[in-house]
Each structure stands twice: as C-alpha cells, then as structure tokens.
Design a protein around this motif. Structure first.
Motif, short mmCIF file in Angstrom:
data_model
loop_
_atom_site.label_atom_id
_atom_site.label_comp_id
_atom_site.label_asym_id
_atom_site.label_seq_id
_atom_site.Cartn_x
_atom_site.Cartn_y
_atom_site.Cartn_z
N GLY A 62 6.58 45.30 28.68
CA GLY A 62 7.01 44.52 27.48
C GLY A 62 5.93 44.81 26.30
O GLY A 62 4.77 45.03 26.96
N PHE A 63 6.09 44.66 25.24
CA PHE A 63 5.22 44.80 24.26
C PHE A 63 4.04 43.70 24.20
O PHE A 63 4.32 42.42 24.86
CB PHE A 63 5.67 44.96 22.98
CG PHE A 63 6.62 46.13 22.74
CD1 PHE A 63 6.30 47.29 22.97
CD2 PHE A 63 8.05 45.82 22.39
CE1 PHE A 63 7.14 48.16 22.82
CE2 PHE A 63 9.05 46.90 22.28
CZ PHE A 63 8.49 47.97 22.61
N ALA A 66 4.98 39.54 24.48
CA ALA A 66 6.26 39.46 24.97
C ALA A 66 6.23 38.35 25.82
O ALA A 66 7.29 37.77 26.19
CB ALA A 66 6.60 40.66 25.59
N ILE A 221 12.17 43.92 31.49
CA ILE A 221 11.51 44.21 30.23
C ILE A 221 11.58 42.83 29.57
O ILE A 221 12.56 41.96 29.67
CB ILE A 221 12.46 45.12 29.36
CG1 ILE A 221 12.49 46.50 30.21
CG2 ILE A 221 11.88 45.21 27.97
CD1 ILE A 221 13.26 47.61 29.38
N THR A 223 11.01 40.58 26.15
CA THR A 223 10.85 40.99 24.54
C THR A 223 11.03 39.37 23.84
O THR A 223 11.97 38.65 24.19
CB THR A 223 12.03 41.85 24.04
OG1 THR A 223 12.20 42.91 24.70
CG2 THR A 223 11.56 41.89 22.51
N LYS A 224 9.63 38.85 23.26
CA LYS A 224 9.76 37.89 22.56
C LYS A 224 10.23 36.58 23.54
O LYS A 224 10.83 35.90 23.26
CB LYS A 224 10.77 37.78 21.46
CG LYS A 224 10.14 38.61 20.31
CD LYS A 224 10.89 38.57 18.96
CE LYS A 224 10.32 39.30 18.08
NZ LYS A 224 11.40 39.62 17.01
N VAL A 228 15.29 41.05 28.73
CA VAL A 228 16.35 41.96 28.14
C VAL A 228 16.91 42.67 29.04
O VAL A 228 18.30 42.72 29.05
CB VAL A 228 15.31 42.82 26.90
CG1 VAL A 228 16.66 43.60 26.35
CG2 VAL A 228 14.51 42.08 26.11
N TYR A 240 13.37 51.35 28.30
CA TYR A 240 11.98 51.02 27.88
C TYR A 240 11.67 52.05 26.99
O TYR A 240 11.11 51.81 25.94
CB TYR A 240 11.09 50.67 28.78
CG TYR A 240 9.96 49.79 28.15
CD1 TYR A 240 9.65 48.73 27.67
CD2 TYR A 240 8.51 50.75 28.34
CE1 TYR A 240 8.62 48.13 27.30
CE2 TYR A 240 7.47 50.03 27.82
CZ TYR A 240 7.45 48.87 27.18
OH TYR A 240 6.33 48.31 26.80
N MET A 243 13.20 51.90 23.98
CA MET A 243 12.92 50.79 22.98
C MET A 243 11.49 51.16 22.33
O MET A 243 11.48 51.05 21.03
CB MET A 243 12.66 49.73 23.75
CG MET A 243 13.78 49.06 23.98
SD MET A 243 13.39 47.48 25.22
CE MET A 243 12.34 46.54 24.28
N LYS A 247 11.05 52.14 17.92
CA LYS A 247 10.14 50.63 17.40
C LYS A 247 9.40 51.38 16.19
O LYS A 247 8.86 52.41 16.11
CB LYS A 247 9.12 50.61 18.29
CG LYS A 247 8.42 49.02 18.01
CD LYS A 247 7.36 48.75 18.67
CE LYS A 247 6.74 47.17 18.26
NZ LYS A 247 5.57 46.93 18.91
#
Lengths: 247, 281
Positions: A62-63, A66, A221, A223-224, A228, A240, A243, A247
C-alpha cells in the motif's frame, strides 16, 4: 483449533486529528468554553476483514498513509481498534521497532533480560536462550558494556537476536528493517527464512512486488484504510504494479 | 481481543508479565544510584541529612520534647520517611506512562505494570531507609539522651505502612491516568506535595500550632489521610510501650477507607482510559 492464525474482523480505527495537540488543562478549558475543541475525524482503517491461515506468508502492500502500520499495530495488540476485533493464535513476534524496550543505562546483558521480559518471556526462558542471543548478536565482550556506548547497529543486532530467540507462531516483518552490516543482514535473513521453512505465519510489509512474489504466497493491498484486494501473491502483485503505474 | 475479559485471563496475563514487573522494579532501584560514588548509602544518607537539617531549622520552634514527641529527631524522621515515600512513589507513578512512551507505542504490555513498578521500587527503598530510623533510635538509646522506650508492640508499625502503600498506589494510578491527558498535573502536583508537607504534622505537632484537640482547625488537618497514617506509625514507633493509648482505631478506619477508595477510583479510571493512552502520549 481453528486453521486460522490471524482473524481480523471488521476492524475500524478512528483517530481524532487536532490541529494542535491539546495536552494541557488551560488549552482544554479555553477550547471547551469557546467550543473550539474541534477535530477532524480520520479513519485510518475502515472495516478491514481478512483471515490468515496457519503457515501463510502474507505481503501487505500500500502507499504511504494507507494504514499499514496501524493495521500491524492492531494485530500486535498495541492499538485497540475502535470497532471490530482481532484474534491472533499463538506467540506473536513483531520485528518492527527493535529495541523499543531497551534502557540506555543498562548493559547489554541486563537489557537482554529487560527486553525479553517486555516481550513477555519468562526468566527461565531468557536464561536458557542467553548464550544463543549473545552469540547471534556478535557483541562479544561488549555485552557487559552500558548500552549508551553502543552504535545503532549494535542495538538493532541485539534487538533482532532477542526478538527472534523465541520460536514465534506469527512473525511481523517490515521491509525497511535494516539490521547491521551486510554480513549480519545475510545472517538475519537466513534466520527468517529458516522460520518460514518451519511453517511460521508471516505478515510482511513491503513496497517491492519482487520481494513479495519471492517470499509470500498471499498478498493484500490497502488503500486509504480499506482492503482493496486480498489473494494469491502473483495476482495481487500484478494489480499493485498496475496501481503504481496508473498513479 | 474480546470485549469482555474475564478475571481468569487478567490473572493469567499478570502471571505472564510478573517477571517484567520484577525486572522493572529492580531496574528502578539499580539505576537510581548507579554511577554515584556512595551508591546505595544514599538511601540512608539522604533521610539522615534531611533530618539533621530539619532538626536544626525547627528545633527552636517545635523542638521541645514533650510526652507526645519524646525525641524530636525521631519524631521528625518517622514523619518525614513516610511523607517522602508517598511523594516520590506517586510522582514516579504519575510520570510512568509518559516516560515509557516508546515501549507502549510499539509493544503490547499491560500498562498498569509501569505505575505499579514505580510504587513498588520506591517501597523497597523506603523499607531499606527505615534502617536509618532504627539507627537513630539506637543512637539515642545508647547515649541515654531522650531515649525512646521500645516494646514488642513496635511491630504494629506494619499496619500504617500497609495502608500507606495502598494510598500511594491509588493516588499514583489516578495521577498516571490524569498525566496522560493533562501534563499540567505534574506542575500542580509539585505544589500540592509542598503544601502537603506543611499540612502534615511532620515538623510540628498539632497542639504546638495552638490548635486544641477537637477545634475546627484540628479537624481539617485530620482530614488529610497522611495525618492518621503518620500518627499510627508514631504510636507504634515512639510509644510502643503504651501503644494502645496512642493508637486510634478511628484513624485506621478512616485512612484505610480513604486508601481503598483511591485504589478503586485509580484502577477504574486507568482501566477505562488505558486504550486511549496511546493516542495522547
């Protein structure tokens, strides 16, 4: 016994973000009276549910921001989720912040007992493992020197040696964990590989799809604060990569 | 983490972490005097030197020996040691959550271990420092000036010490909880302990202040639980030969109730708020 090592059921975690941190009474009273005791609500995790079977090695991707750390902290029992619950079966070894329980005024030897106690081990267990810990950490005679004279590499080496002295059922790993020099890094990776071969359940935080493909059989994964995708690691790693590219 | 945690799992958790409690207590004691030349002797020297200073400063004002005081230095020291334990242990407990932030944020540990270990380690040093009191009493009995007669009833000193332990534990838990949310508590408590020192008959006796037994001023001073605890302690230490005439059952009931209520409030508040600690430290 259930076949799941970790069960995360509808976990949500709410943080109150104050613009300024109110930690003294004067501020609190003023803000309360002027009704400025406002904060923005921030859900770091939103209804996260997944189950990890025993022996699974799960890569968590995850970013930044996240919710990866928050998720690991709720699993480790450090944070209590606002909603939902987490069940972990067996001994859990979080290799996240090595040496959080060290006291700098203590010697390395004394810290082995203190840190072991903080992780919830018994005295007899630490005594039994003491020699093995000292040997693995390669600290030699420095083990009796006060810890404030240690380099940061020495501290993490000792922390790693203590944390992995136990045979855990669940291992939480962070990719950014760097332990000492190249030689010690190889040695520590070997130890983790051995544990994986023994069938320990692993949660592995990483940004690198290559490493997740190599080490893990499952991946997830975030996200926020939401899951996901969760499934076979190859499939999830492809997602991923997409993604990241989009981005 | 189930919502309802039974008593059994609480005791199980305590058993698992009791070794940590022991480690923390011994760490606090060991590190207190590490790197100091006189080391553990400070446990004796500190109260002894303070006693000498206080005796020197207050001897003209309150120092006349009477039937109640018997021996002013012993009177001073017996009050001062108890007060010192209360102040230091509660301060240690108050700061314990903040000073262990780095651990609490990263590893799961039952959090009450930290204030509890602060109280316990101070309790051990307090028990050691009681030897100074023994030494001073022996000294005066040997030189024969204002000797303090001793009988077997001196063992009743254990009772106020136990009450004091629970009072400190309760107050320590309340302060530890408050301190997480409001750091001001540390400053306020410093002032409060200074006030407490003068509100407790450590250097004086109530009748020396000019307050008659039963006057409203005396009644207010006696609301302070430290008054009763120190009074009971002195009944056993200084008046052990006639313990029963000096010992007050009302003191015991009042102080025990006060201590238990503090413990109940302290543990309840701590237990209710502990999951929020991490969000504030």
């Amino acid at each position: 016994m259930s076949k799941y090592a970790i069960e995360v059921n509808h976990v949500s975690m709410l943080f109150h973000l104050n613009k300024e941190r109110v930690d003294n009474a004067k501020e609190y009273v003023i803000r309360f009276l002027t009704r400025k005791l406002s904060y923005t609500e921030f859900w770091a995790l939103k209804d996260v549910s997944f189950k990890v079977e025993k022996g699974d090695r799960v890569g968590i991707m995850g970013f930044n921001g996240a919710g990866k750390s928050t998720l690991l902290k709720t699993i480790a029992g450090v944070l209590k989720p606002t909603m939902g619950d987490v069940k972990v079966r067996g001994v859990i070894a979080p290799l996240l912040e090595l040496g959080a329980g060290f006291d700098m005024n203590y010697s390395g030897a004394e810290n082995i007992y203190l840190y072991g106690a903080t992780m919830g081990y018994s005295k007899s267990f630490i005594k039994e493992k003491y020699d093995e810990i000292v040997e693995f950490s390669e600290l030699g005679e420095f083990i009796n020197a006060p810890m404030k004279s240690y380099s940061s590499g020495m501290k993490t080496r000792l922390g790693f040696s203590i944390a992995t002295a136990v045979k855990p059922d669940v291992l939480i790993l962070d990719e950014v964990l760097s332990v000492g020099d190249a030689a010690f890094k190889d040695k520590s990776e070997q130890r983790i590989m051995d544990m994986m071969a023994d069938g320990v359940t692993v949660l592995y935080v990483s940004h690198s799809t290559d490493r997740v493909r190599k080490l893990c059989n499952k991946a997830l994964i975030l996200t926020k604060g939401q899951v996901v995708a969760f499934g076979e690691s190859d499939e999830i790693c492809d997602m991923y990569t997409e993604m990241v590219n989009s981005k | 983490m189930a919502k309802k945690v039974g008593f059994k799992s609480h005791t199980g958790n305590f058993m698992k972490y009791r070794y940590l409690l022991g480690e923390l207590v011994s760490k606090n004691i060991k590190l207190q005097y590490r790197n100091s030349v006189l080391g553990v002797f400070w446990t004796f020297l500190q109260p002894l030197l303070t006693m000498i200073v206080l005796a020197f400063v207050f001897s003209n004002l309150f120092g006349r020996n009477s039937a109640e005081v018997v021996n002013y230095p012993v009177y001073l020291l017996s009050g001062r040691l108890l007060h010192q334990f209360f102040v230091q242990s509660t301060k240690k407990a108050m700061k314990s959550i903040r000073s262990n932030t780095s651990i609490i944020k990263k590893v799961y540990v039952p959090k009450y271990i930290y204030p509890l270990s602060g109280i316990l380690s101070n309790f051990v040093t307090f028990l050691i420092s009681l030897l100074v009191l023994v030494g001073v009493m022996v000294f005066y009995n040997v030189i024969g000036k204002n000797p303090v007669a001793v009988s077997w009833q001196i063992i009743f000193a254990v009772v106020p010490v136990i009450v004091l332990f629970f009072l400190s534990l309760g107050v320590g838990m309340i302060l530890a909880t408050l301190d997480v949310f409001f750091k001001d508590v540390e400053n306020l408590y410093d002032i409060f302990t200074l006030l407490l020192f003068y509100l407790t008959p450590i250097v004086y006796t109530i009748d020396r202040l000019g307050f008659a037994e039963g006057s409203w001023q005396a009644m207010i001073l006696k609301l302070n639980p430290m008054y009763g605890i120190i009074d009971m302690f002195r009944a056993a230490i200084i008046h052990s030969t006639e313990f029963m005439t000096y010992f007050s059952v009302n003191d015991l009931i009042y102080c025990s109730a006060f201590a238990l209520i503090c413990c109940a409030i302290g543990f309840l508040a701590f237990y209710k708020k502990q999951d929020k600690f991490i969000l504030h430290i």
